[in-house]
Design an enzyme around this catalytic site. Structure first.
Site, PDB file in Angstrom:
ATOM      1  N   GLU A  17       0.823  -1.217   0.000  1.00 25.89           N
ATOM      2  CA  GLU A  17       0.000   0.000   0.000  1.00 25.89           C
ATOM      3  C   GLU A  17       0.851   1.259   0.000  1.00 25.89           C
ATOM      4  O   GLU A  17       0.336   2.374   0.125  1.00 25.89           O
ATOM      5  CB  GLU A  17      -0.908   0.023   1.236  1.00 25.89           C
TER       6      GLU A  17
ATOM      7  N   ASN B 159      -1.122  -6.920  -4.050  1.00 28.19           N
ATOM      8  CA  ASN B 159      -1.856  -6.054  -4.962  1.00 28.19           C
ATOM      9  C   ASN B 159      -0.925  -5.087  -5.685  1.00 28.19           C
ATOM     10  O   ASN B 159       0.144  -4.748  -5.188  1.00 28.19           O
ATOM     11  CB  ASN B 159      -2.872  -5.233  -4.162  1.00 28.19           C
TER      12      ASN B 159
ATOM     13  N   ASP C 196      -7.953  -4.967  -4.653  1.00 26.54           N
ATOM     14  CA  ASP C 196      -6.982  -5.266  -3.604  1.00 26.54           C
ATOM     15  C   ASP C 196      -6.989  -6.743  -3.226  1.00 26.54           C
ATOM     16  O   ASP C 196      -6.900  -7.090  -2.064  1.00 26.54           O
ATOM     17  CB  ASP C 196      -7.223  -4.392  -2.355  1.00 26.54           C
TER      18      ASP C 196
END
Lengths: 159, 597
Positions: free
Chosen positions: B199, B283, B325
């Site tokens: 992230e 992701n 995600d």
């Protein structure tokens, strides 16, 4: 990621929110001490921030700060609307490093040791002031306890 | 009714005499068990296959009702206790969440006194860089060394006898938002370490360190040109779309791959015969798909690397151009299973995207892909191309609110590892039933801060339950039984030759069930929600013990449970809607619980 690219990205964000650069300032008050501190990485001191003391100006700062909060990705750490995610909630009126205008300004500009970056080099002081106004508005008067089972929806914005 | 009850009783009586019904004949764990493995637990998943299968039979469906707490230990840390302890030579080794303290407990002495306690140097900045709580998923042991990762991007080796640090190697850079939460495995004389930070605009990698010195032996990036990904002429992906030059860069716009995520924060498995190391990638970044047109290789993929050289031997992209995600980091359990009459060397992978994959682990061919949890984003996987068929109504876009996507970004399953029993031939899988709304948002990259660009509030999935512990036949893609839970099952599974499965729940129940029938046979309320993984070991007194961490946290506990996080001074939030009642049942903790007859 090169420095050049990073600067371009930052410039893009600033230009997207450029309208807020000229937020109305009708009065000036002495700077809070923190505002004059420059983050170690900062190339040069920022323009002197000013405080809005009239309520109209203050509410404009909050609105502008809300938009900047999204534009600078603050919500990806602090949650949508400052509800807390990777980073601490800003809605609970509990401030790890102090909740005064000067203290929050310092947290944003200089960073804090548990992962808050120093944004001073990237975000103009006027924008930081608006972010401070927004952050202060979120938790005003609140103290959410563990016994509170009646809270509103907390939207999750990242992980 | 009476007749029915009598029949049931008779069946139950009959069942109690057999160790366990075999659903899949000729099923084997895909790698040899470690020596003395019924007494010890030397690596995260018990063996290289990550079977989490214990050969012990002392505990059975007949006597497990008498299981009781034998002893406990507080780790002194109140955050998510994912992972599991190790037991080697009558010593238990525990690694805590940040600050990643290690303890060695002497199991031969009354009260299990400390042999040593090790507190590493560990950069405080890391606590603000970790996306999903400051977890650590455990250590590995070999050659008298305890090896584990620090949240701040280092790997340490500690002398298992003395607790002295032998080496400490910086693997990734916390200043860029890179952290490490995964449990390393030790292959030959190397330590396999994967990076976290999907992230944060990182560039994920798997690194092999020298076990003796901590020096880097090789590093394979999960993104970028072939040289960085370690793609050579030995790379033989099964599907045509995975063949080509520099796909790890060209399937991205410009140089977006440099900050494209694809971390390797999950479990690593190893097949000694094929000499392949298996792991999944996270992701792509940012979540906002409009900023990264293309397949975004090698995100959301399973990668097989040569253990000695790091060369990529095959890759399979589970969710190309991920829109939700759906990290592909969940464990790849190695088993030899009869598929259409032939025993195949497979890996079985329960993905975030809610498909369970049975894949030929030598070639990367998908043999079977079936949903194991509620989902609506795809109508199935095309086995000729390996690609999922995406439901266009659930495809996410920038500035468009897409409602009711299932599963949520937590996935049909997340980091909590499943277990495999060669006795029943079944997989035991802790699952999640949540859905989400999703709106992409343009996002800029600032180093060391999140690079996400989406809002995705979550809610309970269909059916009125939010988790289910299931038994799965990976040869047919069918669920055999399930135990529905009010909350996502975020703790891992253990299965034993005594035909018992063990798992813990977010509301703090540690449970045992019959591996054949799924009947719940025993439960104990531990001090905090469970996000860790049970282990079994034989104590110096010859008895079988079961150990589990209690300590809610991780992504579910820390970020969604809302009030559960509220005892932290900086994280007092109003109640979340995803798990509105969880805070009534649990609060922060950090305890080891050990059980025996």
């Amino acid at each position: 990621m090169t420095i050049a690219r990073r600067s371009l990205v930052a410039a893009a964000v600033l230009s997207a929110s450029g309208a807020m650069w000229s937020a109305d300032r009708t009065e000036s008050t002495p700077l809070p001490p923190a505002a004059t501190r420059v983050a170690p990485q900062a190339p040069a001191p920022r323009p002197a921030p000013t405080a809005a003391t009239d309520t109209q100006g203050a509410s404009r700062d909050v609105e502008a700060g809300a938009k900047l909060f999204v534009a600078y990705n603050c919500g990806d750490c602090h949650g949508a609307g400052g509800s807390g995610a990777m980073g601490p909630s800003l809605q609970d009126n509990r401030w790890r490093f102090g909740g005064s205008e000067a203290e929050i300004y310092r947290s944003i500009a200089d960073g804090r040791p548990e992962g808050m970056p120093a944004w001073g080099p990237l975000i103009p002081a006027a924008h930081i002031r608006q972010l401070v106004a927004y952050a202060q508005s979120l938790g005003a008067g609140k103290d959410v306890t563990t016994e509170n089972f009646t809270g509103a929806t907390v939207e999750r914005s990242g992980h | 009714m009476r007749t029915h009850a009598l029949v049931l009783l008779a069946v139950a009586a009959g069942c109690s005499q057999e160790v366990g019904r075999t659903f899949v004949a000729n099923a084997r764990i895909g790698t040899p068990m470690p020596p003395n493995s019924d007494a010890q637990w030397t690596m995260p998943g018990h063996d290289y296959a990550n079977s989490r299968f214990s050969e012990m039979k002392d505990l059975t469906s007949g006597n497990v009702k008498d299981l009781r707490a034998a002893w406990t230990f507080s780790t002194g840390v109140l955050r998510g206790h994912e992972g599991q302890p190790l037991v080697i030579d009558n010593t238990m080794y525990i690694v805590t969440p940040y600050p990643n303290v290690a303890y060695a407990l002497d199991l031969t002495q009354p009260g299990m006194p400390l042999k040593w306690k090790f507190r590493p140097e560990n950069d405080l900045r890391a606590t603000g860089m970790a996306c999903c709580d400051v977890v650590n998923r455990g250590a590995s042991f070999a050659n008298g060394k305890l090896v584990y990762n620090l949240l701040d991007g280092h790997t340490v080796a500690v002398d298992a006898e003395t607790g002295l640090q032998l080496w400490r190697t910086k693997v990734v850079d916390v200043a860029k938002g890179e952290t490490i939460t995964m449990a390393p495995i030790i292959v030959k004389d190397m330590v396999m370490v994967g990076s976290s930070g999907g992230e944060m605009g990182v560039r994920g990698s798997l690194t092999a360190l020298d076990l003796a010195t901590g020096n880097e032996r090789w590093r394979g990036y999960n993104l970028g040109p072939d040289a960085d990904v370690k793609i050579t002429e030995r790379f033989k992906p099964f599907y045509p779309q995975d063949r080509g030059v520099d796909l790890g860069a060209t399937t991205w716009p410009g140089d977006a791959w440099k900050i494209g995520g694809s971390a390797a924060w999950g479990w690593v498995t190893y097949d000694p015969e094929l000499n392949l190391v298996y792991y999944g990638t996270s992701n792509p970044g940012p979540w906002n798909q409009d900023q990264r047109p293309g397949d975004n290789k090698w995100t959301c993929a399973i990668l097989a690397r040569d253990a000695d050289t790091g060369e990529l031997r095959w890759a399979y992209q589970i969710t190309p151009h991920d829109l939700w995600d759906y990290d592909g980091v969940n464990e790849n359990i190695l088993a030899d299973l009869p598929i259409n009459g032939t025993v195949r060397k497979v890996l079985v992978h329960f993905d975030r995207n809610a498909f369970a994959y049975t894949i030929d682990r030598a070639t990367g061919e998908v043999l079977l892909a079936e949903p194991f949890a509620p989902m609506n984003w795809s109508s199935g996987v095309d086995l000729t191309t390996g690609r999922p068929r995406v439901n266009p109504e659930k495809a996410t876009k920038q500035d468009v609110l897409v409602k009711d996507i299932c599963p949520s970004l937590e996935g049909g399953k997340n980091q909590q590892p499943a277990a495999f029993s060669p006795v029943t031939g079944l997989f035991y899988v802790p699952t999640i039933n949540l859905c989400m709304d999703y709106k992409g948002r343009a996002v800029a990259y600032f180093p060391g801060t999140p690079y996400i660009g989406a809002d995705a509030p979550e809610k309970g999935g269909p059916g009125g339950y939010k988790g289910e512990f299931i038994a799965w036949d990976a040869t047919t893609g069918k669920k055999i039984w399930g135990i529905k839970e009010p909350f996502p099952v975020w703790g891992g599974a253990l299965v034993t030759a005594g035909n018992l499965v063990f798992y813990g729940t977010l509301d703090g129940w540690f449970k045992a069930a019959d591996a054949t029938t799924g009947e719940e046979l025993w439960k104990f309320k531990v001090g905090s929600g469970v996000v860790g993984n049970p282990i079994a070991y034989r104590g110096p007194d010859g008895k079988q013990y079961i150990a589990i961490y209690a300590g809610i946290g991780g992504d579910m506990g820390a970020l969604i449970a809302g009030d559960v996080a509220s005892n932290l001074p900086h994280d007092v939030r109003e109640r979340g809607t995803t798990l509105p009642d969880l805070a009534k049942y649990t609060s922060w903790g950090g305890m080891l619980f050990v059980f025996s007859l």
